[in-house]
Design a protein around this motif. Structure first.
Motif, PDB file in Angstrom:
ATOM      1  N   THR A  94      -4.138  48.601  66.594  1.00  0.00           N
ATOM      2  CA  THR A  94      -3.417  49.003  67.809  1.00  0.00           C
ATOM      3  C   THR A  94      -4.361  49.023  69.004  1.00  0.00           C
ATOM      4  OG1 THR A  94      -2.224  50.483  66.339  1.00  0.00           O
ATOM      5  CG2 THR A  94      -1.807  50.708  68.679  1.00  0.00           C
ATOM      6  N   TYR A  95      -5.552  49.600  68.769  1.00  0.00           N
ATOM      7  CA  TYR A  95      -6.511  49.715  69.862  1.00  0.00           C
ATOM      8  C   TYR A  95      -6.918  48.331  70.364  1.00  0.00           C
ATOM      9  CZ  TYR A  95     -10.592  51.225  72.462  1.00  0.00           C
ATOM     10  OH  TYR A  95     -11.484  51.462  73.467  1.00  0.00           O
ATOM     11  N   ALA A 155      -2.840  44.935  77.077  1.00  0.00           N
ATOM     12  CA  ALA A 155      -2.342  45.910  78.054  1.00  0.00           C
ATOM     13  C   ALA A 155      -3.261  46.007  79.260  1.00  0.00           C
ATOM     14  CB  ALA A 155      -2.212  47.265  77.391  1.00  0.00           C
ATOM     15  N   SER A 156      -2.710  46.557  80.310  1.00  0.00           N
ATOM     16  CA  SER A 156      -3.506  46.853  81.491  1.00  0.00           C
ATOM     17  C   SER A 156      -4.479  47.969  81.161  1.00  0.00           C
ATOM     18  CB  SER A 156      -2.574  47.279  82.620  1.00  0.00           C
ATOM     19  OG  SER A 156      -3.037  48.462  83.213  1.00  0.00           O
ATOM     20  N   HIS A 157      -5.672  47.940  81.770  1.00  0.00           N
ATOM     21  CA  HIS A 157      -6.658  48.983  81.489  1.00  0.00           C
ATOM     22  C   HIS A 157      -6.643  50.059  82.552  1.00  0.00           C
ATOM     23  CE1 HIS A 157      -9.213  46.281  78.689  1.00  0.00           C
ATOM     24  NE2 HIS A 157      -7.927  46.072  78.563  1.00  0.00           N
ATOM     25  N   GLY A 158      -5.722  49.944  83.489  1.00  0.00           N
ATOM     26  CA  GLY A 158      -5.711  50.865  84.621  1.00  0.00           C
ATOM     27  C   GLY A 158      -5.402  52.284  84.198  1.00  0.00           C
ATOM     28  N   GLU A 159      -6.052  53.247  84.813  1.00  0.00           N
ATOM     29  CA  GLU A 159      -5.838  54.641  84.484  1.00  0.00           C
ATOM     30  C   GLU A 159      -6.044  55.456  85.759  1.00  0.00           C
ATOM     31  OE1 GLU A 159      -8.258  56.463  81.358  1.00  0.00           O
ATOM     32  OE2 GLU A 159      -7.024  55.274  79.999  1.00  0.00           O
ATOM     33  N   ARG A 160      -5.168  56.405  86.005  1.00  0.00           N
ATOM     34  CA  ARG A 160      -5.323  57.211  87.209  1.00  0.00           C
ATOM     35  C   ARG A 160      -5.011  58.648  86.853  1.00  0.00           C
ATOM     36  NH1 ARG A 160      -1.898  57.125  91.686  1.00  0.00           N
ATOM     37  NH2 ARG A 160      -0.684  55.483  90.702  1.00  0.00           N
ATOM     38  N   GLU A 161      -5.853  59.567  87.305  1.00  0.00           N
ATOM     39  CA  GLU A 161      -5.574  60.978  87.022  1.00  0.00           C
ATOM     40  C   GLU A 161      -4.661  61.517  88.117  1.00  0.00           C
ATOM     41  OE1 GLU A 161      -8.622  63.552  85.210  1.00  0.00           O
ATOM     42  OE2 GLU A 161      -8.173  64.866  86.889  1.00  0.00           O
ATOM     43  N   LEU A 195      -4.122  46.716  72.301  1.00  0.00           N
ATOM     44  CA  LEU A 195      -4.003  47.294  73.646  1.00  0.00           C
ATOM     45  C   LEU A 195      -5.101  46.761  74.543  1.00  0.00           C
ATOM     46  CD1 LEU A 195      -3.009  51.053  73.448  1.00  0.00           C
ATOM     47  CD2 LEU A 195      -1.624  49.052  73.876  1.00  0.00           C
TER      48      LEU A 195
END
Lengths: 321, 539
Positions: free
Chosen positions: B424-425, B432-438, B428
């Protein structure tokens, strides 16, 4: 040697089909439901499109989340994926068959549920906590009912593995019995709860007070939400295959007999279509229950499970004497 | 004084040692009473004759009483009463000839000490009272010593006179403990009380296993007896690892935040990541999930009960079906308990400033917990090997039994899980997109909290009570009654208390009697005596 090789091939086909068709089954159910309600509904492949859309999006991480926020979806998906490997679909005798003990499967479902509940409690929002508490309540009854059902199956089939139970039930020596009728009814109730369908939970629900599964994953977005959605789809196909291979195991092939695979595959496809059609009919003709009616609903499932084993004992007593 | 070490003693010694080491690391190594407590347990387990056993048992009780007294006075009195009761039951039982009376007394004495229903109500009060390391040893070790006495006498010393009803009695007591312990564990709010209630549940599980084994042994079904014993003993081993671990962690939480009530914690995983990780391991064991140390025993017990339901009279078979439902309820409640401890205490938002400012526990405590967590890995992943080590014990308890192979392969399962997670990892990473926002949590569209609530309003987050509310409404009200009082409290302790008050009042009335009443009493007694004498003479 040849047998082991064929079993390996069958397992690979099984794996590919389970993982590949899971979203499609979800789409078929949604489509059927929409048609029954008089709407055209989304295309069959809508779940794939949704997953694709979610994968492309940026994941929004809540500021109150701990580092475990990203771990729970992986645990949910991988435990569900292992459960998908253990449940037979179109043929018996997969290489995972010796591991497919029914209690292990119940344990895997419990692990997925535990990780989902923790995901709900992760960010400390009210919805997540409420959903997790409700899921904990439902799981108490489903687990008890499932264990009683396992008792019935194991006593009839004399083997604890799903593979073995399905083989014995498909062998034709069991026949129709009152006991298995009760067991089927109880199993369906448990399956509706475990897969989060109406009347227990509404998979299409958003921001309503009665939601359970959606409430726990409310703070997830992007690829992490995709993992949860995919795991939910996988859970539906697992339960359909599980009920199919225990209660309708007729025509299922053996992994060693390659010539019977097409028959098994076609029958499995028919079972999936039949299950999604009946699920759709059931869902449009039933209203969602209040949350505190669900324990009563599941209590009936538990009672039916106990009745099925009691009937079995009586039948064995009468047959023995 | 006579000491001996046969396989059964060796097993329980092996269960005790890691806890004693962890407890000593945990802070208590300078306390004389701690070592007296530990020494008493070891002495009881290694005793070769009844006198030494009783000496060790009483030393353990007395030393732990002093340690409980240091924590809290009120449960200490109750605890001393229970310890005296179990001593009073065991003392005659150890010297009686083998038979039903001796076993009943052993069951009462050892059962009261182990916290078996209906004599369990003291345990959730007394076990949380002392310092964490002592609580750990009481819950993980002392309870096991009591069960050791039960096993030693039920299977070995009185083994020749074994009757099926001995097992049935144990099964009933165990099933009641599982139900009440698991339910209370998910409803309680204090962390250490939760753990103590969960101990009641696990003692119940072990007792169910022992009961099934004892009944099967009496009926001559040795293979079933071996299967149930495997489950019970493995459960004792696993519980001896994760429960002290959790108690040590609860002590560290109290040390860091000043409270161990779930409703005052929250978000500890950020401030105490190491402790949080170790607690997660412990809760994983407590919840009996696959790949955890608690799953293999649960698996074996369930299979033993299923096998027991396969034969025998129809009433017994229905009874075993109900037992299976109770075990299922217990397992799901245990999962709820574990999720609640981690989810409410360690995840989410802090509910107090102290919880927000908590710092990780001291090194020695973490080492002690780490030792127990490390030992639980082989128990979890290779239960087959542990069962091989248990073989001599089972051969000693049920001679001539074939030990069935284990149908649960956690190592293969772990491998599959690892492959699934890694796959799965990797997918991804590729797709998948690697974008991450807090961002601020969505929270169903709630607005931002005011500035004076840095972690949001604590009331908008499910508390320990709130998480358990559905269970309390649906199940708690049925089993614990409208006021949520433990049946052990309302049916055992309360009548005893009333009896105590009654006798005290009677004694007080005698003490306060006036001179006239006393003379009248003496006169009446004299008349009665003379009348009786006259009757005897006349006859």
């Amino acid at each position: 040697m040849l047998h082991a090789f064929l079993a390996l091939i069958a397992t690979l086909i099984h794996t590919a089909l389970m993982f590949g068709l899971a979203p499609l089954l979800m789409g078929v159910v949604t489509k059927f439901r929409a048609r029954l309600l008089g709407r055209p509904g989304p295309p069959f492949i809508q779940p794939y499109l949704d997953l694709h859309k979610l994968l492309r999006k940026t994941a929004l991480i809540p500021d109150t989340a701990t580092p475990f926020y990203k771990v729970w979806p992986f645990i949910v998906l991988s435990t569900t994926a292992v459960a998908a490997l253990l449940v037979p679909s179109f043929c018996f005798g997969l290489i995972t068959a010796p591991m497919s003990d029914f209690i292990t499967l119940i344990g895997l479902f419990a692990a997925a549920r535990g990780a989902t509940m923790l995901a709900g409690l992760e960010t400390g929002i009210g919805f997540g906590g409420a959903g997790a508490g409700r899921d904990a309540l439902f799981s108490i009854f489903t687990e008890a009912a499932l264990l009683v059902l396992v008792l019935t199956f194991v006593l009839i089939a004399q083997t604890p593995t799903i593979d073995g139970i399905g083989r014995v039930f498909g062998g034709g020596h069991v026949g129709l019995s009152v006991s298995l009728g009760f067991a089927l009814a109880a199993m369906l109730g448990v399956a509706l709860t475990e897969t989060g369908r109406i009347p227990v939970d509404n998979p299409a629900g958003h921001l309503e007070l009665g939601m359970v599964h959606e409430a726990m994953i409310l703070e997830y977005s992007g690829r992490y939400l995709a993992l949860f959605h995919y795991a939910a789809a996988l859970r539906l196909i697992i339960w359909v295959s599980l009920i199919g291979s225990i209660f309708l195991p007729f025509g299922m092939a053996d992994a060693g007999a390659i010539l019977f695979w097409p028959v098994g595959l076609i029958l499995w496809g028919l079972k999936l279509v039949f299950a999604s059609a009946s699920l759709a009919v059931f869902e449009v003709s039933t209203a969602k229950m209040r949350v505190f009616r669900v324990p009563e609903f599941l209590g009936v499932a538990l009672l039916l499970g106990v009745l099925s084993s009691v009937f079995l004992f009586v039948a064995q007593k009468l047959g023995g004497s | 004084m006579h000491l001996a070490c046969d396989p059964l003693s060796a097993l329980f010694l092996a269960i005790l040692l890691p806890q004693i080491v962890a407890g000593a690391l945990g802070a208590e190594r300078r306390s004389v009473f701690f070592w007296a407590f530990a020494g008493g347990m070891v002495l009881a387990v290694l005793a070769a004759e009844a006198f030494t056993l009783l000496l060790g048992f009483e030393l353990m009780s007395a030393a732990s009483w002093v340690l409980v007294l240091r924590g809290d006075r009120r449960p200490a009195t109750l605890y001393a009463g229970v310890a005296m009761f179990s001593g009073a039951c065991l003392l005659p039982a150890l010297f009686l000839p083998p038979g039903g009376i001796a076993f009943s007394l052993i069951l009462l004495g050892a059962g009261a000490k182990a916290g078996l229903a209906p004599l369990h109500a003291w345990l959730p009060k007394a076990h949380p009272a002392p310092p964490a390391a002592v609580s750990a040893l009481m819950s993980g070790g002392m309870v096991k010593v009591a069960l050791y006495v039960l096993i030693r006498y039920g299977f070995v010393v009185l083994g020749g006179a074994v009757q099926p009803w001995w097992g049935t009695a144990l099964i009933f007591a165990g099933a009641a403990s599982v139900l009440i312990g698991a339910l209370r564990a998910v409803l309680e709010v204090e962390l250490k009380t939760i753990l103590a209630c969960s101990t009641v549940e696990h003692v119940g599980l072990i007792a169910v296993g022992l009961g099934v084994a004892l009944r099967a042994k009496a009926l001559g079904e040795t293979d079933l007896a071996a299967l149930a014993l495997q489950g019970a003993l493995l459960c004792a081993v696993a519980h001896g690892l994760f429960k002290p671990l959790l108690f040590l962690g609860a002590g560290a939480v109290k040390h860091a935040t000043g409270s161990s009530s779930l409703d005052w914690l929250g978000g500890l995983m950020r401030g105490m990541p190491r402790l949080g990780g170790l607690m997660l391991v412990g809760c994983f064991g407590m919840s009996a999930l696959p790949l955890g140390p608690g799953f293999a025993p649960e698996f074996l017990l369930l299979h033993a009960v299923i096998a027991a339901a396969g034969t025998g009279g129809i009433l017994a078979r229905i009874g075993f079906t109900a037992l299976l439902a109770v075990l299922g309820l217990g397992a799901a409640l245990a999962l709820g308990t574990a999720v609640r401890v981690i989810g409410v205490g360690f995840l989410g938002r802090p509910r107090t400033l102290r919880a927000a400012a908590a710092e990780d526990a001291d090194k020695p405590v973490l080492w002690g917990m780490g030792l127990l967590a490390g030992l639980s890995v082989p128990v979890a992943l290779f239960p087959g090997i542990v069962l091989l080590l248990l073989n001599p014990v089972i051969a000693q308890l049920v001679p001539g039994a074939n030990q069935p192979p284990l149908h649960y392969a956690p190592f293969m399962l772990a491998l599959l899980l690892l492959i699934a997670a890694a796959g799965t990892y990797a997918l991804l990473q590729r797709l998948a997109s690697h974008g991450e926002r807090e961002v601020h949590a969505f929270n169903g569209g709630f607005g931002k909290p005011p500035a004076w609530l840095p972690f949001g309003d604590p009331l908008t987050q499910a508390s320990g009570t709130g998480f358990a509310e559905p269970i309390q409404r649906a199940l708690g009200a049925t089993i614990l009654g409208a006021k949520f009082i433990d049946p052990g409290e309302s049916y055992v302790l309360d009548p005893l208390r009333r009896l105590n008050v009654y006798f005290t009042r009677a004694a007080e009335r005698v003490r306060r009697a006036t001179i006239r009443q006393r003379l009248a009493f003496l006169f009446a007694a004299l008349v009665l005596f003379l009348a009786a004498l006259g009757f005897v003479q006349g006859a």
